[in-house]
Design a protein around this motif. Structure first.
Motif, PDB file in Angstrom:
ATOM      1  N   GLU A 104       9.348   9.484 111.439  1.00 22.72           N
ATOM      2  CA  GLU A 104      10.360   9.962 110.240  1.00 22.72           C
ATOM      3  C   GLU A 104       9.237  11.030 110.308  1.00 22.72           C
ATOM      4  OE1 GLU A 104      12.829  10.773 108.879  1.00 22.72           O
ATOM      5  OE2 GLU A 104      13.854   8.979 109.364  1.00 22.72           O
ATOM      6  N   ARG A 105      10.239  11.806 109.776  1.00 21.96           N
ATOM      7  CA  ARG A 105       9.491  13.197 109.248  1.00 21.96           C
ATOM      8  C   ARG A 105       9.893  13.658 107.191  1.00 21.96           C
ATOM      9  NH1 ARG A 105      13.738  17.004 108.090  1.00 21.96           N
ATOM     10  NH2 ARG A 105      12.194  18.454 108.283  1.00 21.96           N
ATOM     11  N   ILE A 106      10.610  12.752 106.712  1.00 23.59           N
ATOM     12  CA  ILE A 106      10.960  12.508 105.632  1.00 23.59           C
ATOM     13  C   ILE A 106       9.670  11.130 105.070  1.00 23.59           C
ATOM     14  CG2 ILE A 106      12.659  12.187 103.887  1.00 23.59           C
ATOM     15  CD1 ILE A 106      15.020  12.606 105.472  1.00 23.59           C
ATOM     16  N   LYS A 107       9.273  11.702 103.910  1.00 22.75           N
ATOM     17  CA  LYS A 107       8.421  10.910 103.156  1.00 22.75           C
ATOM     18  C   LYS A 107       8.245   9.676 102.549  1.00 22.75           C
ATOM     19  CE  LYS A 107       3.712  11.050 100.897  1.00 22.75           C
ATOM     20  NZ  LYS A 107       2.677  11.964 100.765  1.00 22.75           N
ATOM     21  N   PRO A 108       9.506   9.521 101.766  1.00 20.44           N
ATOM     22  CA  PRO A 108       9.905   8.907 101.683  1.00 20.44           C
ATOM     23  C   PRO A 108      10.220   7.431 102.565  1.00 20.44           C
ATOM     24  CG  PRO A 108      10.686  10.550  99.837  1.00 20.44           C
ATOM     25  CD  PRO A 108      10.337  11.262 101.469  1.00 20.44           C
ATOM     26  N   LEU A 109      11.385   7.874 102.926  1.00 24.02           N
ATOM     27  CA  LEU A 109      11.984   6.960 103.919  1.00 24.02           C
ATOM     28  C   LEU A 109      11.160   6.564 104.384  1.00 24.02           C
ATOM     29  CD1 LEU A 109      14.773   9.245 105.358  1.00 24.02           C
ATOM     30  CD2 LEU A 109      14.895   7.436 104.105  1.00 24.02           C
ATOM     31  N   TYR A 110      10.393   7.050 105.410  1.00 18.38           N
ATOM     32  CA  TYR A 110       8.835   6.408 106.018  1.00 18.38           C
ATOM     33  C   TYR A 110       8.650   5.536 105.752  1.00 18.38           C
ATOM     34  CZ  TYR A 110       3.922   6.923 107.375  1.00 18.38           C
ATOM     35  OH  TYR A 110       1.989   6.399 107.834  1.00 18.38           O
ATOM     36  N   GLU A 111       7.532   6.080 104.346  1.00 20.38           N
ATOM     37  CA  GLU A 111       7.018   5.173 103.214  1.00 20.38           C
ATOM     38  C   GLU A 111       7.523   3.594 102.690  1.00 20.38           C
ATOM     39  OE1 GLU A 111       6.172   7.284  99.659  1.00 20.38           O
ATOM     40  OE2 GLU A 111       4.290   8.440 100.971  1.00 20.38           O
ATOM     41  N   ASN A 112       8.806   3.915 102.765  1.00 19.04           N
ATOM     42  CA  ASN A 112       9.679   2.487 102.343  1.00 19.04           C
ATOM     43  C   ASN A 112       9.994   1.679 103.443  1.00 19.04           C
ATOM     44  OD1 ASN A 112      10.513   2.768  99.535  1.00 19.04           O
ATOM     45  ND2 ASN A 112      12.315   3.880  99.760  1.00 19.04           N
ATOM     46  N   THR A 113      10.027   2.897 104.362  1.00 18.78           N
ATOM     47  CA  THR A 113       9.911   1.580 106.280  1.00 18.78           C
ATOM     48  C   THR A 113       9.366   0.765 106.432  1.00 18.78           C
ATOM     49  OG1 THR A 113      12.593   2.777 106.608  1.00 18.78           O
ATOM     50  CG2 THR A 113      11.547   2.042 108.083  1.00 18.78           C
ATOM     51  N   LYS A 114       8.172   1.695 106.695  1.00 21.15           N
ATOM     52  CA  LYS A 114       6.660   1.347 107.222  1.00 21.15           C
ATOM     53  C   LYS A 114       6.466  -0.248 106.156  1.00 21.15           C
ATOM     54  CE  LYS A 114       1.656   2.373 107.758  1.00 21.15           C
ATOM     55  NZ  LYS A 114       1.080   3.424 107.351  1.00 21.15           N
ATOM     56  N   GLN A 115       6.947  -0.031 104.841  1.00 22.82           N
ATOM     57  CA  GLN A 115       6.154  -1.163 103.841  1.00 22.82           C
ATOM     58  C   GLN A 115       7.248  -2.160 104.022  1.00 22.82           C
ATOM     59  OE1 GLN A 115       3.665  -1.628 102.013  1.00 22.82           O
ATOM     60  NE2 GLN A 115       4.348  -3.765 102.218  1.00 22.82           N
ATOM     61  N   LEU A 116       8.779  -2.030 104.520  1.00 26.65           N
ATOM     62  CA  LEU A 116      10.125  -3.387 104.689  1.00 26.65           C
ATOM     63  C   LEU A 116       9.325  -3.474 106.195  1.00 26.65           C
ATOM     64  CD1 LEU A 116      12.379  -4.292 104.428  1.00 26.65           C
ATOM     65  CD2 LEU A 116      13.540  -3.168 105.315  1.00 26.65           C
ATOM     66  N   LEU A 117       9.129  -3.135 106.994  1.00 29.95           N
ATOM     67  CA  LEU A 117       8.948  -3.362 108.081  1.00 29.95           C
ATOM     68  C   LEU A 117       8.038  -4.628 108.419  1.00 29.95           C
ATOM     69  CD1 LEU A 117       9.398  -0.595 110.787  1.00 29.95           C
ATOM     70  CD2 LEU A 117      11.243  -2.532 110.400  1.00 29.95           C
ATOM     71  N   ARG A 118       6.936  -4.356 107.480  1.00 30.17           N
ATOM     72  CA  ARG A 118       5.769  -4.975 107.505  1.00 30.17           C
ATOM     73  C   ARG A 118       5.515  -6.341 106.763  1.00 30.17           C
ATOM     74  NH1 ARG A 118       0.897  -1.705 104.976  1.00 30.17           N
ATOM     75  NH2 ARG A 118       1.114  -0.721 107.398  1.00 30.17           N
ATOM     76  N   ASP A 119       6.601  -6.462 105.406  1.00 26.36           N
ATOM     77  CA  ASP A 119       6.996  -6.872 104.703  1.00 26.36           C
ATOM     78  C   ASP A 119       7.697  -8.171 105.903  1.00 26.36           C
ATOM     79  OD1 ASP A 119       5.609  -6.001 102.892  1.00 26.36           O
ATOM     80  OD2 ASP A 119       7.285  -5.567 102.183  1.00 26.36           O
TER      81      ASP A 119
END
Length: 225
Positions: free
Chosen positions: A119-134
């Motif tokens: 993902e090239r958009i940093k806020p989306l990357y950060e939110n999604t990474k955490q959600l998938l981990r959760d």
């Protein structure tokens, strides 16, 4: 952005009954892979959108997720997953270009050994990474990167799924397919008809393209390299 309470079961318009109605709709629209439909019924799509939009999560519609991006309609997610799975080779290593909300990755990941998603958009990357981990995904590798260049250091891939539309198929993505691998990608200019294509790589860099239905995706933006 995301509901961190992780109400996976949902209630009312996010309940299992609502999800089951969505599955029936997708089946009526031509989705045939029952394993994919089962996954659609179990994954809490309402957690992949803003809480204010959660009551619309199980409609067969794309929804905004901010930054000019959308979460694809469930039919498209199911269709692209189904097309990725229509192969005789096991999906050991797969690349997704355009993580976005993470919903496509969540549906696809149970069918593959390793899923890389960029993902090239940093806020989306950060939110999604955490959600998938959760949510407990351990075979998804999220990276902050311009996915139009692929992920050469991890190539070749058994499948590449692109969730944004270039005007032409990026040659670099074709080069990162394993022999027998498939590129599932929407192609076309914004404001004109885009077509969903599956491109299979054969020996000696021979490619076979099959075109499927019209679709509408946000543009695949390529940063300068």
């Amino acid at each position: 952005m995301y509901n961190r309470n992780l109400d996976i079961q949902g209630s009312g318009m996010t309940s299992q009954r609502t999800r089951d109605r969505l599955v029936q709709l997708l089946r009526s629209k031509g989705i045939e892979d029952e394993a994919v439909l089962h996954m659609i019924s179990k994954i809490p799509r309402h957690l992949f959108v803003d809480e204010a939009l959660s009551i619309r999560a199980y409609e067969n519609n794309a929804l905004p997720i901010g930054y000019g991006q959308t979460i694809s309609q469930p039919y498209i997610v199911a269709r692209m997953t189904e097309l990725a799975l229509k192969t005789e080779r096991p999906l050991t290593k797969v690349l997704e270009v355009g993580t976005g909300s993470g919903y496509q990755a969540a549906v696809l990941a149970p069918f593959v050994k390793e899923l890389y998603t960029v993902e090239r958009i940093k806020p989306l990357y950060e939110n999604t990474k955490q959600l998938l981990r959760d949510l407990g995904y351990r075979n998804i590798r999220t990276l902050l990167s311009d996915g139009s260049w692929g992920l050469a250091k991890e190539a070749p891939f058994d499948a590449i799924v692109v969730t944004a539309a270039p005007e032409q198929v990026p040659e670099v993505l074709l080069e990162q397919l394993a022999e027998g691998g498939r590129l599932i990608i929407p192609v076309g200019q914004q404001g004109t008809q885009q077509l969903l294509q599956v491109i299979t790589r054969y020996p000696e860099q021979h490619y076979e393209t099959v075109t499927y239905e019209p679709v509408q995706f946000v543009p695949l933006i390529r940063d300068k390299n």
